[in-house]
Design an enzyme around this catalytic site. Structure first.
Site, PDB file in Angstrom:
ATOM      1  N   LYS A   1       0.851  -1.187   0.000  1.00  0.00           N
ATOM      2  CA  LYS A   1       0.000   0.000   0.000  1.00  0.00           C
ATOM      3  C   LYS A   1       0.890   1.241   0.000  1.00  0.00           C
ATOM      4  CE  LYS A   1      -3.621   2.370   2.567  1.00  0.00           C
ATOM      5  NZ  LYS A   1      -4.610   2.277   3.632  1.00  0.00           N
TER       6      LYS A   1
ATOM      7  N   LYS B   1      -2.058  -1.470  -3.924  1.00  0.00           N
ATOM      8  CA  LYS B   1      -3.008  -0.357  -3.805  1.00  0.00           C
ATOM      9  C   LYS B   1      -2.230   0.954  -3.832  1.00  0.00           C
ATOM     10  CE  LYS B   1      -6.029   1.729  -0.474  1.00  0.00           C
ATOM     11  NZ  LYS B   1      -6.538   1.762   0.835  1.00  0.00           N
TER      12      LYS B   1
ATOM     13  N   SER C   1     -10.285   5.312  -4.535  1.00  0.00           N
ATOM     14  CA  SER C   1     -11.318   6.317  -4.762  1.00  0.00           C
ATOM     15  C   SER C   1     -10.917   7.347  -5.825  1.00  0.00           C
ATOM     16  CB  SER C   1     -11.647   7.004  -3.444  1.00  0.00           C
ATOM     17  OG  SER C   1     -10.478   7.526  -2.837  1.00  0.00           O
TER      18      SER C   1
END
Ligand code: PBG
Length: 329
Positions: A196, A253, A279
């Site tokens: 991440k 991610k 998002s």
């Protein structure tokens, strides 16, 4: 004039949809999508998340209705984000999220597969993913202890999967040990956000989950725990470590800006890989589509195809609930 023998005629296999279908190497299936869900304590009524078309901050009641609607469309796999009303510095209360898990499982049982995000950023008053030791440091071990406690509550409440997204060191081992001690490890999948990155693409999410970090200059972002975009080696080491600590599924991610990482890591570490189309990535396509600058659904399918090509099995996307409709039959 006869064409030279060695000239490649690649357009032959592009000439109509039939040959194009027959020769596809990558196939998207709505079965491999996970839909994120936000449920917010104390919310008066269901509210859209800015820039994430079709995604909402749900109340406990609207959450059940939304899942029912998703099931009708053939979406059965979810990633739940519980957002409690009262924020704390330590001693977090996971009851709100736990109650939502119980309600979902009571209503839908094994018709749904429920993953739950494990992090503290929606629980802390400063929006960081862990406990602050002083104004400048996110304390690793006390955070890990809280994360393991959260994961245990979620697993006991019936979560099929716990997904730690905090990026502390050692949280997979701690969660694994805790679940194992309570006899919950066999049935609970651990999906680690193992690669991440510290990214600007999380903007709209932080609105939805009340989780924007509000620290001083040294803690204005999550760079002391999330991976630097310029360090793919860190992503490799982190994923390898999480695999060794017992993660069942690994993750990259965000998705699109990190497909090189996904490709390399999924080749090197042979566990199932998830990718999170975050998002900001989802919103970027939606905003362009809203300006009539591109065909939104087709652009989403193109982005998802790229994620598959890079080695993802699982795609976590805010558009998952549209996947059955958007993916060409
Ligand atoms: C929290 C968390 C984040 C996302 C999932 N879990 C954001 C962050 O690190 O601020 C990102 C989701 C998105 O942008 O869609 N740790």
């Amino acid at each position: 004039m006869a064409r030279p023998r060695n000239l490649m005629t690649l357009r032959k296999l592009r000439q109509n949809p039939f040959v194009r279908e027959l020769t596809q190497e990558i196939q998207l299936s709505a079965n491999q999508f996970i839909q994120p869900l936000f449920v917010v304590e104390g919310l008066g009524s269901k509210a859209p998340v800015p820039a994430l078309t079709g995604v909402f901050r749900e109340t406990s009641e609207s959450l059940l209705k939304q899942v029912e609607a998703d099931l009708e469309k053939g979406i059965r796999k979810f990633l739940l984000f519980g957002v409690p009303q009262s924020k704390k510095t330590k001693g977090f209360d996971f009851t709100f999220t736990t109650e939502q898990i119980k309600a979902l499982k009571k209503n839908f049982g094994s018709d749904i597969w429920l993953a739950v995000d494990v992090c503290l950023c929606s629980y802390t008053d400063h929006g960081h993913c862990g406990i602050l030791e002083n104004p400048h440091t996110v304390q690793n071990d006390s955070t890990v202890a809280e994360l393991a406690r959260a994961a245990l509550h979620y697993a006991e409440a019936g979560a099929d999967c716990v997904a730690p997204s905090d990026m502390m060191d050692g949280r997979i081992a701690a969660i694994r040990d805790t679940l194992s001690e309570q006899g919950l490890l066999e049935k609970t999948i651990i999906m680690s956000y193992s690669a991440k990155f510290s990214s600007r693409f999380y903007g709209p999410f932080r609105e939805a989950a009340d989780s924007a970090p509000k620290g001083d200059v040294q803690l204005k972002d999550r760079a002391t725990y999330q991976i630097d975009p310029s360090r793919p080696t860190d992503a490799y080491l982190s994923s390898l470590r999480d695999a060794k600590e017992g993660a069942d599924i690994l993750m990259v991610k965000p998705a699109m800006p990190y497909l090189d990482v996904l490709k390399t890591l999924s080749t090197k570490i042979r566990l199932p890989w998830a990718v999170y189309e975050v998002s900001g990535e989802y919103a970027a396509i939606e905003l362009l589509a809203a300006q009539n600058l591109m065909d939104g659904p087709k652009a989403h399918v193109e982005a998802w195809t790229a994620m598959k090509r890079a080695g993802a099995s699982i795609i976590i996307s805010y558009g998952a609930r549209h996947a059955p409709k958007w993916i060409p039959k």
